[in-house]
Each structure stands twice: as structure tokens, then as C-alpha cells.
Scaffold this motif. Structure first.
Motif, PDB file in Angstrom:
ATOM      1  N   GLU A 150       0.821  -1.224   0.015  1.00 25.02           N
ATOM      2  CA  GLU A 150       0.042  -0.081  -0.217  1.00 25.02           C
ATOM      3  C   GLU A 150       0.688   1.261   0.032  1.00 25.02           C
ATOM      4  O   GLU A 150       1.954   1.358   0.674  1.00 25.02           O
ATOM      5  N   VAL A 151       0.662   2.118  -0.950  1.00 22.45           N
ATOM      6  CA  VAL A 151       1.537   3.084  -1.123  1.00 22.45           C
ATOM      7  C   VAL A 151       0.386   4.392  -1.125  1.00 22.45           C
ATOM      8  O   VAL A 151      -0.545   4.496  -1.665  1.00 22.45           O
ATOM      9  N   THR A 152       0.685   5.537  -0.265  1.00 15.29           N
ATOM     10  CA  THR A 152       0.013   6.534  -0.170  1.00 15.29           C
ATOM     11  C   THR A 152       0.040   7.460  -1.230  1.00 15.29           C
ATOM     12  O   THR A 152       1.228   7.644  -1.751  1.00 15.29           O
ATOM     13  N   GLU A 153      -0.901   8.121  -1.596  1.00 15.06           N
ATOM     14  CA  GLU A 153      -0.819   9.118  -2.785  1.00 15.06           C
ATOM     15  C   GLU A 153      -0.029  10.146  -2.735  1.00 15.06           C
ATOM     16  O   GLU A 153       0.649  10.546  -3.567  1.00 15.06           O
ATOM     17  N   VAL A 166       4.181  -8.827  -6.849  1.00 14.33           N
ATOM     18  CA  VAL A 166       3.434  -8.137  -5.778  1.00 14.33           C
ATOM     19  C   VAL A 166       2.399  -7.137  -6.266  1.00 14.33           C
ATOM     20  O   VAL A 166       2.433  -6.466  -7.386  1.00 14.33           O
ATOM     21  N   ARG A 167       1.437  -7.196  -5.684  1.00 10.35           N
ATOM     22  CA  ARG A 167       0.235  -6.336  -6.010  1.00 10.35           C
ATOM     23  C   ARG A 167       0.157  -5.159  -5.230  1.00 10.35           C
ATOM     24  O   ARG A 167       0.963  -5.031  -4.199  1.00 10.35           O
ATOM     25  N   ILE A 168      -0.189  -3.879  -5.861  1.00 16.20           N
ATOM     26  CA  ILE A 168      -0.116  -2.537  -5.368  1.00 16.20           C
ATOM     27  C   ILE A 168      -1.491  -1.859  -5.027  1.00 16.20           C
ATOM     28  O   ILE A 168      -2.296  -2.056  -5.962  1.00 16.20           O
ATOM     29  N   LYS A 218      -5.385  -1.878  -6.711  1.00 17.59           N
ATOM     30  CA  LYS A 218      -6.396  -1.555  -5.940  1.00 17.59           C
ATOM     31  C   LYS A 218      -6.333  -0.147  -5.773  1.00 17.59           C
ATOM     32  O   LYS A 218      -5.149   0.465  -5.528  1.00 17.59           O
ATOM     33  N   ILE A 219      -7.616   0.429  -5.640  1.00 13.18           N
ATOM     34  CA  ILE A 219      -7.788   1.872  -5.274  1.00 13.18           C
ATOM     35  C   ILE A 219      -8.659   1.769  -3.798  1.00 13.18           C
ATOM     36  O   ILE A 219      -9.597   1.520  -3.681  1.00 13.18           O
ATOM     37  N   LYS A 220      -7.814   2.458  -2.693  1.00 10.12           N
ATOM     38  CA  LYS A 220      -8.347   2.351  -1.612  1.00 10.12           C
ATOM     39  C   LYS A 220      -9.075   3.824  -1.306  1.00 10.12           C
ATOM     40  O   LYS A 220      -8.332   4.840  -1.174  1.00 10.12           O
TER      41      LYS A 220
END
Length: 143
Positions: free
Chosen positions: A7-10, A32-34, A56-58
Motif C-alpha cells: 500500500e502506497v499513499t498517494e 507483488v500487488r499494489i 487496488k484503489i483504497k
């Protein structure tokens, strides 16, 4: 690697865009999924969604927490979900705390949710016990 979701913050992506994009492509090539975290709260640039190797978009909890009262938040969530669907990305709604929020997101077609409504954070030992007690009820996550 295919079980790992980074998970990478915008806002982090905006700080080092080309280096981040290169590194994310390398990780994705290795399986790896991002996921982009806190979407809609930082330096939102729709161009990132097309250039990044995202799975994915969180949707940030700041939108979810005002449901079901806020028509504006609902409209933003629906727009992000439509965009994500068009780009073949999975949507994750963060910060679901009530049954009403969960119901509304399901009615909007949200695929995945997380938050206190489903469970509080647990220690490693608590998670091991939880998995052992669930047994055959465990289902694989969507790829």
C-alpha cells in the motif's frame, strides 16, 4: 509475492513520482500487488491511475465516515468506483464503522471494505488463534 499487497499513499507517490513508478513496476513484475492508499485526500492526480501498476484503489475513510448522511461523499465514492471499474481496479473502502455504511457501500457495488465494523486490530497471536478457529470457513481472497 502474489500474496503481498504493497500500500502506497498517494502523497508519497507525488513526492517521488518517476522513481516510485519505476520501483512499483519492478515490484509488480515480480508478482507483488499494489494499492494506492488514502485516495482522494492528497495530491490527487488522475494521471497516476493510468501510469501506475495499481491493482487496488483504497477510498479514504474521510469519505466513508460521513455516509450515509453526505450526498457529496456518496457521489465522490461512486465516481471513484466507476473510474476504478473502467480501469479494472479493485476498490477498497477504508474506515467502515457502522452497518449503515457497510450496507450503503455494498449497494454502491463496493467490492472490499475494511474498518472497525468488521473487526478491531489484533496482535499476531490473536490473528493466529482467529485463523485456527475459523478452519475451513476461510476463503481465498480475490486475485
Amino acid at each position: 509475492a502474489d500474496q503481498l499487497v504493497l500500500e502506497v499513499t498517494e502523497s508519497e507517490l507525488a513526492a517521488e513520482s518517476q522513481t516510485a513508478i519505476t520501483n512499483l513496476h519492478t515490484l509488480r513484475d515480480r508478482g507483488v500487488r499494489i494499492a494506492i492508499d488514502d485516495f482522494g485526500t492528497g495530491y490527487s492526480s488522475l494521471s497516476y491511475l493510468g501510469r501506475l501498476p495499481l491493482d487496488k484503489i483504497k477510498i479514504d475513510q474521510s469519505f466513508v465516515k460521513t455516509l450515509p448522511a453526505s450526498a457529496e461523499a456518496g457521489a465522490i465514492i461512486r465516481a471513484v468506483m466507476t473510474l476504478a471499474d473502467t480501469l479494472d481496479k479493485i476498490v477498497v473502502a477504508e474506515g467502515i464503522e457502522t452497518a449503515d455504511q457497510a450496507w450503503m457501500l455494498r449497494m454502491m457495488g463496493c467490492q472490499v471494505g475494511q474498518g472497525y465494523h468488521y473487526g478491531r486490530p489484533r496482535t499476531g497471536a490473536e490473528m493466529v488463534a482467529w485463523f485456527q478457529n475459523r478452519g475451513t470457513e476461510l476463503r481465498p481472497m480475490r486475485a
